[in-house]
Structures are given as structure tokens and as C-alpha cells.
Design an enzyme around this catalytic site. Structure first.
Site, PDB file in Angstrom:
ATOM      1  N   CYS A   1      35.691  39.227  45.584  1.00 28.30           N
ATOM      2  CA  CYS A   1      35.134  38.115  44.808  1.00 28.30           C
ATOM      3  C   CYS A   1      36.246  37.114  44.492  1.00 28.30           C
ATOM      4  O   CYS A   1      37.291  37.492  43.991  1.00 28.30           O
ATOM      5  CB  CYS A   1      34.527  38.671  43.517  1.00 28.30           C
ATOM      6  SG  CYS A   1      34.154  37.429  42.274  1.00 28.30           S
TER       7      CYS A   1
ATOM      8  N   GLU B   1      37.146  40.999  35.505  1.00 27.62           N
ATOM      9  CA  GLU B   1      36.295  40.504  34.417  1.00 27.62           C
ATOM     10  C   GLU B   1      36.964  40.676  33.061  1.00 27.62           C
ATOM     11  O   GLU B   1      37.800  41.559  32.881  1.00 27.62           O
ATOM     12  CB  GLU B   1      34.952  41.257  34.418  1.00 27.62           C
ATOM     13  CG  GLU B   1      33.941  40.676  35.394  1.00 27.62           C
ATOM     14  CD  GLU B   1      34.212  40.992  36.846  1.00 27.62           C
ATOM     15  OE1 GLU B   1      34.840  42.035  37.117  1.00 27.62           O
ATOM     16  OE2 GLU B   1      33.816  40.202  37.718  1.00 27.62           O
TER      17      GLU B   1
END
Ligand code: SF4
Ligand code: FE
Length: 489
Positions: A100, A259
Site C-alpha cells: 500500500c 496505520e
């Protein structure tokens, strides 16, 4: 664009001073800390591609606001072609990084906010749209990375934001001043948060009338006073130590996005950075538009990294001498079929795009939800096939330290070699890559990123238009379409 390439992006991050914690300690420099640096390098690829002529058609766009050349990640989609180019860019980036690259979340936030701010102004005569355009021109010209901050912790899910025992379970306004607002709360699962320049806060759900203070859209710099981030742990994150180049699987990039929890403890936001304040009836469409854009992405970015996974499995089969087996070909065919099906829905929902009143283009929301729903199944099946083909040794493989050991290195090399002429190190590296691409955090992200599967199912049902479909069936059977008056008992 002020930031021209990956190196300048990293340099720009070093000039910021966000408050970031990981395993209880403060991170001073996200570009060098082993926990965050792999994610920074993946995001840097979005800047690197834009600097290369070969990729500029996909990676850059012309701003409809200024006419300047800008990163596509700061662009407001002006037509169907823009939507499709984004999809192609995401697949390409997935192929280059195998992970990602995080920058899409802010991009989707920009697109959702642009169209909704316009519609709020149309109804109430506010000036959110002008404020947002000014902020966006700043983002485009500086070429900044924005984290789209939507998900709140939510506390007791049976209660609305205003009904929570702890009001901070959703980000809300605690004070309105002449020159701006003061906000409190937190956003969680913030992909790319620690290596962004700006945070674009949006509501996480549709709001009722009582939740006026929670219907908030605003932009905050990552190092604004009162902002604190806590970076999450991921499977095998200890292996990101610089010495673990083989065992980490992907030596340069992270397993998934990286995250963080972002807490806002009485953060002041100047008026010109507030793009929704209390217009509760618009919170739902903002969430819906953001979610649809982001769900459309998943059939592209994931397909890019699945391309890498299929390549790793295919080469490992060669290294192990199994590539000619009909069952191997069959399973690789199945992996490709599932992967290309995902990509098809990303392209399809973009090709069926439509203009909002602001002029910004939206994807087809039904197809975008179908796309993400398929990712929650097909990615798991693809990972299962990859693990099946790779073999059990990916779970029992000795470490790179044994491989390099003077005492046992020759044994590891001898008993983990494959066909003659290919160094055993290659087989070991492939195994670690497949291990990281099919493991815990990666698949959890595919399941829950851009919304958990149930969120898509709710949308799919809502958009199924059962009434219309019943009419079709009735027409075919010659059943009258008129509503029959219901008989009273
Ligand atoms: Fe972009 Fe995919 Fe990462 Fe979401 S999961 S931020 S769409 S790369
Ligand atoms: Fe994601």
C-alpha cells in the site's frame, strides 16, 4: 509542483515535527525509523513516478483550478478518463511497491469533500467551497500528501455520536470561536498518517440532528499543537530491523500501509480550514462518496500487488522444478482469473462514472461496492493458492542468520536448494516474500480497509433497486404493475 520527487518528499517530512509514538517511544524522523521508513518509501513512489516522463500521463494531471501540472493524487476527477487513469496508476504503483502506497486515502477525501462542499453552499449560501478550493490549490502547488481521516473509534456502536457516554469517541467541535473551531477526539486506522503533511478530517457516518458538533470537515497540519499519533504494530514488524533484509520479505517496502491512531486534544482549526460545520444532512453523502471512491481503488492497488505475488509463485515453481505441472498452471490461472476480475470491477465502476453538480466525477457506487466486496473474498483465495503452491517450507524456513552462519550456512544452502544453477538464496527470498504477502496484517487490511464487508453489503442491497427488478419480472409475466389496494381485515 514544489515537491518534485521521492527524495524531496522525504526531505519535506524531515522539516515537520509531528508527535508520533511507537512502542511507547517518540519517533523523531519517520523517514529513518525502521518501523516507518518502509511505508515512507512506498509513498515516495507516488512522487517518483510523477517525476518520470514515462509515467507522467498517469501520475500527473492538469489542475482544473490553476492549469498547473499537479500530482494525480491531488486532482479532482473531471471526467471518466480521470477515473480510469487513477485506476491504472494504482495498479502500476502496486506492481512497483508490492504494498500500500497510502496516498489514495487523501485523494478520495479531496474528491468527496469538493463535491459535498459545493452542494452545502448551494443549499445554505455558505462559503465552504471557496475555502476548500483555496486549501486545495495550496495542496496541489506544494504537492503535499494528505491523510483522509474518516474512521472514529465509535465507542458504543448502538449509540449515535451525540449519545456516547464519552463524547470524544467521535471527533467533535468543543468550542466555536469567531476565527475558527476547537476540536477533540480521535481518528483510527489512519493509513499513511505518520508520513503525510496534512490531515483532512471527515465524519465517519451519517449524522442525526443532535450530532451537529460532529458533522465536521476540516484540514489540520500533522504537526499542529494538540495532534498526537500512535503508530500501529503489524505482523513481523520486528523484522524491519535494517539487518533483516531477507527475513523481512520485502526489503524496501512495508507489508501493508502503516496505520496510526491520530488524537486531537483541543486542536484549534482556523475558519478558512473548516469545510463543513454542523450541516448534518450532508455527512451521509460525504461518507458514501469517500467510501465509493476508496472501494473502487481496491480492485487496482491489490491487483498490482497480486501481480507481484503471482510472479513470485511462478518463479518459485521454476526454482523448485514444478512449473510444468498441470495443477500448478491451473492454480496460477485461477489466481490470474480472480485478480483480473477484481481489476475489471475497478475499471467498470470508473467507466460508469457520473458528474456531481460541482463537476467532480464520481464512480458508479454499486459497482465500487461490488469491487471491494470481491476483494474481501478473492484476495484470500489468491493467498490460499499462493501458499498451496509455495509449499510448507515457508512456515519452517530457518532464518537468514542461519543461512549466513559459518557453522550451519552450508546446510541451509544444501537442503533449501532447488533446481541446479539457481542460488538457494533466491528460493529463500521468494519464500519470505510470499510469506509476507499472504500473512496476517496484509489480509486483514484487504478485509477491512475501505470498510468492512458488511458495509458493502448494506450498500449493495440499498442500490439493488428491487422495485425496478420486480417490475421487470412482472412485465415479462404480464402481471399488472399497478399497486393493488390492500384489503382491510
Ligand atoms: Fe491506496 Fe490501496 Fe493503500 Fe487504500 S489500500 S491507500 S487504495 S494503496
Ligand atoms: Fe487501505
Amino acid at each position: 509542483m514544489k515537491i518534485q520527487n521521492g527524495a524531496q518528499y522525504m526531505e519535506s517530512l524531515r522539516k515537520l515535527h509531528p508527535r508520533i509514538f511507537y512502542k511507547g517511544e517518540r519517533i523523531k524522523d519517520v523517514t529513518r525509523h525502521p518501523a516507518t521508513a518502509p511505508h515512507v518509501r512506498a509513498a515516495a513512489m507516488t512522487y517518483a513516478l510523477a517525476s518520470k516522463k514515462k509515467y507522467q500521463d498517469l501520475a500527473t494531471a492538469v489542475s482544473h483550478l490553476t492549469g498547473h501540472t499537479i500530482s494525480r493524487f491531488t486532482h479532482v476527477h473531471q471526467n471518466m478518463e480521470d477515473l480510469i487513469k487513477k485506476i491504472k496508476l494504482l495498479r502500476l504503483l502496486g506492481q512497483k511497491t508490492g504494498t500500500c502506497f497510502q496516498r489514495c486515502v487523501g485523494h478520495d477525501g479531496i474528491n468527496a469533500t469538493y463535491s459535498v462542499a459545493y452542494e452545502i453552499d448551494q443549499k445554505y449560501g455558505t462559503d465552504y467551497f471557496e475555502r476548500f478550493k483555496k486549501w486545495l490549490i495550496y495542496i496541489q502547488d506544494e504537492n503535499l500528501m494528505v491523510v483522509g481521516a474518516m474512521t472514529d473509534p465509535k465507542g458504543d456502536r448502538s449509540k449515535s455520536p451525540a449519545e456516547q457516554v464519552d463524547p470524544d469517541q467521535y471527533v467533535h467541535i468543543v468550542e466555536r470561536r469567531e476565527d475558527g473551531v476547537v476540536i477533540r477526539g480521535a481518528k483510527i486506522h489512519m493509513t499513511g498518517g505518520v508520513n503525510s503533511h496534512e490531515i483532512l478530517l471527515m465524519p465517519t457516518t451519517a449524522m442525526d440532528e443532535k450530532s451537529r458538533d460532529y458533522a465536521l470537515v476540516c484540514a489540520v497540519p500533522v504537526d499542529a499543537p494538540g495532534v498526537t499519533m500512535i503508530f500501529g504494530r503489524q505482523a513481523s514488524d520486528e523484522r524491519r530491523d535494517r539487518k533483516e533484509r531477507i527475513d523481512v520479505g520485502k526489503p524496501k517496502f512495508g507489508a501493508v500501509g502503516g496505520e496510526a491512531v491520530i488524537a486531537f486534544e483541543d486542536v484549534f482549526v482556523p475558519k478558512e480550514r473548516v469545510f463543513m460545520d454542523g450541516e448534518t444532512e450532508f455527512a451521509g453523502s460525504l461518507v458514501y462518496r469517500f467510501a465509493a471512491h476508496h472501494r473502487a481503488n481496491y480492485g487496482a492497488c491489490k491487483t498490482g500487488l497480486i501481480d507481484v505475488l503471482i510472479g513470485a509463485v511462478g518463479y518459485l515453481a521454476q526454482v523448485q522444478g514444478t512449473s510444468k505441472g498441470s495443477h500448478v498452471r491451473e492454480k496460477i490461472t485461477e489466481m490470474s482469473h480472480l485478480s483480473e476480475t477484481l481489476y475489471s470491477s475497478s475499471i467498470a465502476c470508473s467507466a460508469e462514472g457520473w458528474p456531481t453538480p460541482s463537476g467532480a466525477y464520481m464512480v458508479d457506487t454499486m459497482l465500487a461496492n461490488v469491487c471491494k466486496q470481491n476483494v474481501t473474498r478473492f484476495h484470500f483465495e489468491i493467498a490460499r493458492l499462493a501458499v498451496d503452491l509455495a509449499g510448507g517450507f515457508i512456515a519452517t524456513l530457518p532464518s537468514q542468520y542461519d543461512l549466513k552462519s559459518e557453522d550451519v550456512g552450508h546446510l541451509v544452502r544444501k537442503y533449501f536448494s532447488g533446481v541446479a544453477g539457481i542460488p538457494p538464496e533466491e528460493r529463500i527470498k521468494l519464500a519470505r516474500l510470499i510469506e509476507t504477502m499472504t500473512g496476517g496484517t496484509t489480509l486483514v487490511e484487504s478485509m477491512h480497509g475501505a470498510g468492512s464487508p458488511q458495509a458493502q453489503r448494506i450498500m449493495i442491497y440499498r442500490e439493488s433497486n428491487i422495485e425496478k427488478k420486480m417490475k421487470l419480472a412482472k412485465a415479462l409475466l404480464g402481471i399488472p404493475q399497478k399497486k393493488r389496494a390492500s384489503k382491510k381485515n
